[in-house]
Motif scaffolding. Sequence first.
Motif, PDB file in Angstrom:
ATOM      1  N   LYS A 167      44.225  37.880  21.827  1.00  0.00           N
ATOM      2  CA  LYS A 167      45.369  37.185  21.217  1.00  0.00           C
ATOM      3  C   LYS A 167      45.782  36.016  22.108  1.00  0.00           C
ATOM      4  O   LYS A 167      45.544  36.028  23.314  1.00  0.00           O
ATOM      5  CB  LYS A 167      46.558  38.151  21.123  1.00  0.00           C
ATOM      6  N   ILE A 168      46.387  35.028  21.488  1.00  0.00           N
ATOM      7  CA  ILE A 168      46.904  33.910  22.277  1.00  0.00           C
ATOM      8  C   ILE A 168      48.284  34.279  22.800  1.00  0.00           C
ATOM      9  O   ILE A 168      48.908  35.211  22.303  1.00  0.00           O
ATOM     10  CB  ILE A 168      46.957  32.596  21.455  1.00  0.00           C
ATOM     11  N   ASP A 169      48.727  33.526  23.770  1.00  0.00           N
ATOM     12  CA  ASP A 169      50.060  33.739  24.354  1.00  0.00           C
ATOM     13  C   ASP A 169      50.183  35.154  24.926  1.00  0.00           C
ATOM     14  O   ASP A 169      51.220  35.786  24.813  1.00  0.00           O
ATOM     15  CB  ASP A 169      51.147  33.485  23.284  1.00  0.00           C
ATOM     16  N   ALA A 170      49.085  35.641  25.508  1.00  0.00           N
ATOM     17  CA  ALA A 170      49.071  36.993  26.051  1.00  0.00           C
ATOM     18  C   ALA A 170      48.779  36.935  27.537  1.00  0.00           C
ATOM     19  O   ALA A 170      47.923  36.170  27.976  1.00  0.00           O
ATOM     20  CB  ALA A 170      48.004  37.822  25.347  1.00  0.00           C
ATOM     21  N   THR A 171      49.506  37.727  28.309  1.00  0.00           N
ATOM     22  CA  THR A 171      49.202  37.814  29.744  1.00  0.00           C
ATOM     23  C   THR A 171      48.909  39.254  30.121  1.00  0.00           C
ATOM     24  O   THR A 171      49.418  40.188  29.499  1.00  0.00           O
ATOM     25  CB  THR A 171      50.369  37.268  30.608  1.00  0.00           C
ATOM     26  N   PHE A 172      48.112  39.402  31.137  1.00  0.00           N
ATOM     27  CA  PHE A 172      47.651  40.707  31.583  1.00  0.00           C
ATOM     28  C   PHE A 172      48.798  41.501  32.188  1.00  0.00           C
ATOM     29  O   PHE A 172      49.548  40.996  33.020  1.00  0.00           O
ATOM     30  CB  PHE A 172      46.537  40.494  32.615  1.00  0.00           C
ATOM     31  N   ASP A 192      45.867  40.128  38.084  1.00  0.00           N
ATOM     32  CA  ASP A 192      45.846  39.250  36.920  1.00  0.00           C
ATOM     33  C   ASP A 192      44.650  39.481  35.982  1.00  0.00           C
ATOM     34  O   ASP A 192      44.547  38.819  34.955  1.00  0.00           O
ATOM     35  CB  ASP A 192      45.869  37.787  37.374  1.00  0.00           C
ATOM     36  N   PHE A 193      43.743  40.359  36.354  1.00  0.00           N
ATOM     37  CA  PHE A 193      42.660  40.665  35.417  1.00  0.00           C
ATOM     38  C   PHE A 193      41.983  41.977  35.807  1.00  0.00           C
ATOM     39  O   PHE A 193      42.195  42.498  36.912  1.00  0.00           O
ATOM     40  CB  PHE A 193      41.625  39.536  35.354  1.00  0.00           C
ATOM     41  N   VAL A 194      41.207  42.489  34.883  1.00  0.00           N
ATOM     42  CA  VAL A 194      40.436  43.687  35.178  1.00  0.00           C
ATOM     43  C   VAL A 194      38.987  43.420  34.769  1.00  0.00           C
ATOM     44  O   VAL A 194      38.719  42.808  33.742  1.00  0.00           O
ATOM     45  CB  VAL A 194      41.026  44.942  34.480  1.00  0.00           C
ATOM     46  N   GLY A 195      38.088  43.863  35.639  1.00  0.00           N
ATOM     47  CA  GLY A 195      36.672  43.659  35.355  1.00  0.00           C
ATOM     48  C   GLY A 195      35.873  44.863  35.780  1.00  0.00           C
ATOM     49  O   GLY A 195      36.394  45.763  36.455  1.00  0.00           O
ATOM     50  N   VAL A 196      34.630  44.883  35.367  1.00  0.00           N
ATOM     51  CA  VAL A 196      33.780  46.010  35.705  1.00  0.00           C
ATOM     52  C   VAL A 196      32.432  45.482  36.181  1.00  0.00           C
ATOM     53  O   VAL A 196      31.955  44.454  35.697  1.00  0.00           O
ATOM     54  CB  VAL A 196      33.632  46.966  34.496  1.00  0.00           C
ATOM     55  N   VAL A 197      31.856  46.171  37.158  1.00  0.00           N
ATOM     56  CA  VAL A 197      30.524  45.813  37.636  1.00  0.00           C
ATOM     57  C   VAL A 197      29.599  46.990  37.323  1.00  0.00           C
ATOM     58  O   VAL A 197      29.928  48.136  37.619  1.00  0.00           O
ATOM     59  CB  VAL A 197      30.519  45.524  39.149  1.00  0.00           C
ATOM     60  N   ALA A 198      28.449  46.659  36.720  1.00  0.00           N
ATOM     61  CA  ALA A 198      27.491  47.712  36.372  1.00  0.00           C
ATOM     62  C   ALA A 198      26.090  47.223  36.687  1.00  0.00           C
ATOM     63  O   ALA A 198      25.893  46.065  37.073  1.00  0.00           O
ATOM     64  CB  ALA A 198      27.625  48.076  34.898  1.00  0.00           C
ATOM     65  N   LYS A 199      25.134  48.144  36.499  1.00  0.00           N
ATOM     66  CA  LYS A 199      23.767  47.787  36.879  1.00  0.00           C
ATOM     67  C   LYS A 199      23.122  46.816  35.914  1.00  0.00           C
ATOM     68  O   LYS A 199      22.296  45.995  36.302  1.00  0.00           O
ATOM     69  CB  LYS A 199      22.931  49.059  36.984  1.00  0.00           C
ATOM     70  N   PHE A 229      34.985  32.027  21.910  1.00  0.00           N
ATOM     71  CA  PHE A 229      35.802  31.454  20.834  1.00  0.00           C
ATOM     72  C   PHE A 229      37.288  31.767  21.038  1.00  0.00           C
ATOM     73  O   PHE A 229      38.140  30.943  20.763  1.00  0.00           O
ATOM     74  CB  PHE A 229      35.331  31.965  19.469  1.00  0.00           C
ATOM     75  N   GLN A 230      37.582  32.974  21.510  1.00  0.00           N
ATOM     76  CA  GLN A 230      38.989  33.360  21.651  1.00  0.00           C
ATOM     77  C   GLN A 230      39.673  32.707  22.846  1.00  0.00           C
ATOM     78  O   GLN A 230      40.873  32.515  22.841  1.00  0.00           O
ATOM     79  CB  GLN A 230      39.101  34.881  21.801  1.00  0.00           C
ATOM     80  N   ASN A 231      38.880  32.407  23.869  1.00  0.00           N
ATOM     81  CA  ASN A 231      39.467  31.888  25.110  1.00  0.00           C
ATOM     82  C   ASN A 231      39.020  30.474  25.402  1.00  0.00           C
ATOM     83  O   ASN A 231      38.941  30.051  26.547  1.00  0.00           O
ATOM     84  CB  ASN A 231      39.118  32.817  26.279  1.00  0.00           C
ATOM     85  N   VAL A 261      37.656  41.707  31.125  1.00  0.00           N
ATOM     86  CA  VAL A 261      38.348  41.869  29.842  1.00  0.00           C
ATOM     87  C   VAL A 261      39.234  40.657  29.605  1.00  0.00           C
ATOM     88  O   VAL A 261      40.021  40.276  30.474  1.00  0.00           O
ATOM     89  CB  VAL A 261      39.209  43.151  29.820  1.00  0.00           C
ATOM     90  N   ARG A 262      39.074  40.066  28.441  1.00  0.00           N
ATOM     91  CA  ARG A 262      39.876  38.894  28.106  1.00  0.00           C
ATOM     92  C   ARG A 262      40.702  39.183  26.864  1.00  0.00           C
ATOM     93  O   ARG A 262      40.289  39.977  26.020  1.00  0.00           O
ATOM     94  CB  ARG A 262      38.969  37.683  27.879  1.00  0.00           C
TER      95      ARG A 262
END
Lengths: 197, 153, 753
Positions: free
Chosen positions: C272-277, C299-306, C462-464, C268-269
Amino acid sequence: MKINLTHTVWLSLIVLIMSAAVPIIQPSEHLPRLATPHQAFDKMMSVLMHKRCMNCHPSDDRPRQGEDSHVHNFGVQRGKDNHGTLSLRCQTCHQSENNPYSGVPGAPHWGLAPKSMGWQGLSRVAIAKALLDPAKNGDRSLKDIVKHLTEDKLVAWAWNPGVDASGKARETPPVSRQAFIKAVKQWAEAGANIPEK
Amino acid sequence: MKISFTINGKTQTVEADENTPLLWVIRDGLGLKGTKFGCGKAACGACTVQVDGGAVRSCSYAVKFAQGKSITTIEGLSQGKELHPVQQAWVEEIVPQCGYCQPGFMMATAALLDKIPQPSDDDIDENIVNVCRCGTYYRMRKAIHRAAKIKQS
Amino acid sequence: MHRHLRTCGLSLKACLYQSYYKNYPLTRKYDYMKDNNSVNIKSKPRRRFLIKASIGTAVILGAWAGIAPMRRIVAKKINEIDLEYENSYKPITWFEVKADNTIVLHSPKVEMGQGVFTGMAQIAAEELEVSIAQVQVVNAVSLDRPVDKFATGGSTSIAGLWDVLRELAAQMREMLRNSAANIWNVPAESLTIKNGVVTGKGQQLTYGQIVQKTTEWEVPKEVKLKDKKEYKVIGKAIPRIDLKPKVMGEPIFGLDVSMPGMLYGAVVRPDKIDATFKSADTSQAEKMPGVVKVVLEKDFVGVVAKTYVQAHNAKKAIKVQWKVNRVWQQKDIEDMLKVGEGTDFVIQKKGSAKRALREDGVIEASFSTPIGAHAHLEPNGAVALVEKNKATIKISTQVVNMTREEVAKRLELNTNQVEVQATFLGGGFGRRLHTPNAVQAAVLSKAVGKPVHVFFDRQEEFQNDTFRPPTHHVLRATLNKKGLIHAIEHNVSSGDVAFGSPLTPGYAEILAGADFGAWRGGMIQYEAIPNFRAVSWRVKLPFATSWWRSLGLLANTFAIESFIDELALKAGKDPVQFRLAQIQNDERGQRLKGVIEAAAKKANWGKPVPKGRALGFAASTDANTPVAQVAEVSIDNGRIKVHKVTCAIDPGIVVNPDGVRAQCEGAIIMGISASMFEKMEIKDGAVGPTIYGAYEMALMRDAPKEIDVVLLEGSSKPSGVGEPPLGPIGAAIANAVYQLTNQRLRSLPLTLA
């Protein structure tokens, strides 16, 4: 006359009850208790002039898109059959239903209305006149027109426009589909009169 | 659900959620990696394949629509080792730079030449609207004209 | 023998390798060589320092030169440096001679479309005396091969490898020749070599055969490099060697990598700019179909799927709390980004421009350019497999080594436990000069114990992005009685480019004083002007800005060369003659003059053009490569249309003329795209647009139908090609638009009133 009026009142009541019971899409909408043919016309035209309709009724050869009705990105064109150029068909991207992953809208026979039905820049009176003009509307009778407006799946898409590329729901017309259908029928049944303004 | 279609001349039956974009079935299900993911929004054209001969952006095409249809990807454009006229022209004009968008462009071009065998510059501009960041458009235009010639001869 | 060798696989390949990197002396044996028919080398080859000028050398100068002038010396050196991104690092590379007489070149540089593999193959083939078909170029793998310690970027690859590769190849050729001489017991001078076959006295040996027969190698102390006149492969328009896989759609890119049992990840990213997790609620996502694991890090959250689609859907179900420091608007950025705001630094100075510009008759103009997105087609992504004490990363990156170090740090491994395998890149353009997404892939892989493929979706790209920073320029000048420039000053205000990048060490920022990425192309190149001055203003923006192909060159040249055109017309002079009259008489000046004259001549400058069209002229010098361009433009229905671009470029020795032409064509079209269409803006804290189309870019219809490239070779060594031709195009178009409309367009993207 008396019968007609009673009929109208009852129908309006039913619609009112229905719309209250099933708060569909436009909760802010409130139907008038007494819809005159003129009011029905107003209602119908508020839908036809909404961007969900107008974007595919351009007066030139460029489809419009988005809530701001900008010229369709990538220089996409009408083509000879209103379904795109020979190899860049509308169906290159638009299928028969909305795509929830891409946000690309879709409905059966996705394409532009013929150029004779280009509405952009026209007044609502001029649009309504074009609607009834067999020379412009593809030789359709009033009955055909009512059928198109009330049953066509591409028209119906306006109330189920899906989400855009960023996942945001597209705006729907200002009145519900049921109210629109009702208004179209009422207007047509009352003689499909077009007001001066 | 089970969906059957022909891809590059071979019949395939896949098991997938019916709304899965065809792109992912092609790439991850069938392992044909030539069809690219660029935007997932039918905006860049990197995922262009042909469905029943027409150019289709597979990232925005639910796999259920492919039932019973014939799909061609970049891997099926050439006949064995013999390059398709579009690929041949791409080689002769030395078109690719990074190469990532090129399969989509070649698939769109192959579809174009089927519909318009001798495209004018305007035909090309109107029908080929994929995105290339390296800026190979100049050579692509030359290659499209060349492919039309190769195809005719 | 042959069959035996083949069945042995790896052990068949006797490897010849050399290194210029001081930590890898040639006599040292690597573990990985033990299984091979390793070569024993009797003598160390001489080691040469390739760095002629660098930030490093300037430190010594600094000890006695005083800080401000010293920094200007540094700035000048950076501007003229051959290997801009080289510090104490040296390019390193090695060859492998295979039994079938093919040569495998393990490239320290990555191929992102710029054609570097082809150029390297040509250089190697030339001195090795093999045909181009015998050379295969592959990416060096970080675990057991020396990879480039720095990056692929800055238009430095061919320029930087020119000497190394030729010397290496020539030395290897002589080693092979000497060995053949020993085998036959004849003088080495009596042997001839062609296509990797050594011939002498009626007998022949291929390189592959020699390698198999040789146990001890003699490295010649000196080898004579070929003279330009003798070149058979260098300078030829050989089709790029990666054509075939690219037209066949072969799985060569990072996104195409597959590993057995591979799962798909999504991270997940922020939108918005100037945003921290801050934190995340993952309960919904955990229940989604196909989800293997939701991984919540500090510092981040992610997911693993099939599958990718499942990972993507689950990601949408994760609710993340972001700490948004401020909701930014476009106007906030524009207010910050003004010459006069932030910190300033004089990067160039001659005479007394400051004083001269206090007098009457100053002509002043300001220009601006927007935030630019990279918009490369292959999204950033990585496949990671983390096992016990080992991590393998396959990735499209311009920074193999940095990625390796970042992954190692996060996983608490030694760098030699991390293998980073670069793939072909689906576009780089500077976006992949930092690829920390490899770290996220590695963390996810470690969490599930399986290979995981993670990549950005387009909206996230584009956002990041690490954007091309917006700029603001103020130019001031006075003319003398002859109608030439008496004094000129360029002020550029920009967000960071080189500064803040992990590629730029902190000491380099202190030393350089100003962001050499931001001011690239911002110096006055007409050095015969008696008084000039260039000032770089640094503004810290609340979003990431960094390397974008050609860095500041695009914006700075647009501003300066539009202004020069304006001055020429004010002085009543022809813009080409006006430029030529103010160029100094040194080598740089001569080469700049050369391209200006060549472009003007080729474009029929000064002669009538088709009705409704006009020509515009601009020139720039970047990475030691001067470029001049003439744009032929019309206005069609209120839309600017570029019909033809003539481009004269002098990159010194041209290794592959077709490759240089391709880079010019591509840079011109990318430059047209950036100058005429592209613009990112900030609204309610978010950058947008986030999709192609809405982020308008040049398409087929916008590419000129004619691009005429003239190649000059004004130097005996190659200089940069990938970025320099992006310089002049914006100003060339704007200057033509002025001819057509009398409108001086002072901001990008160029928009008619």
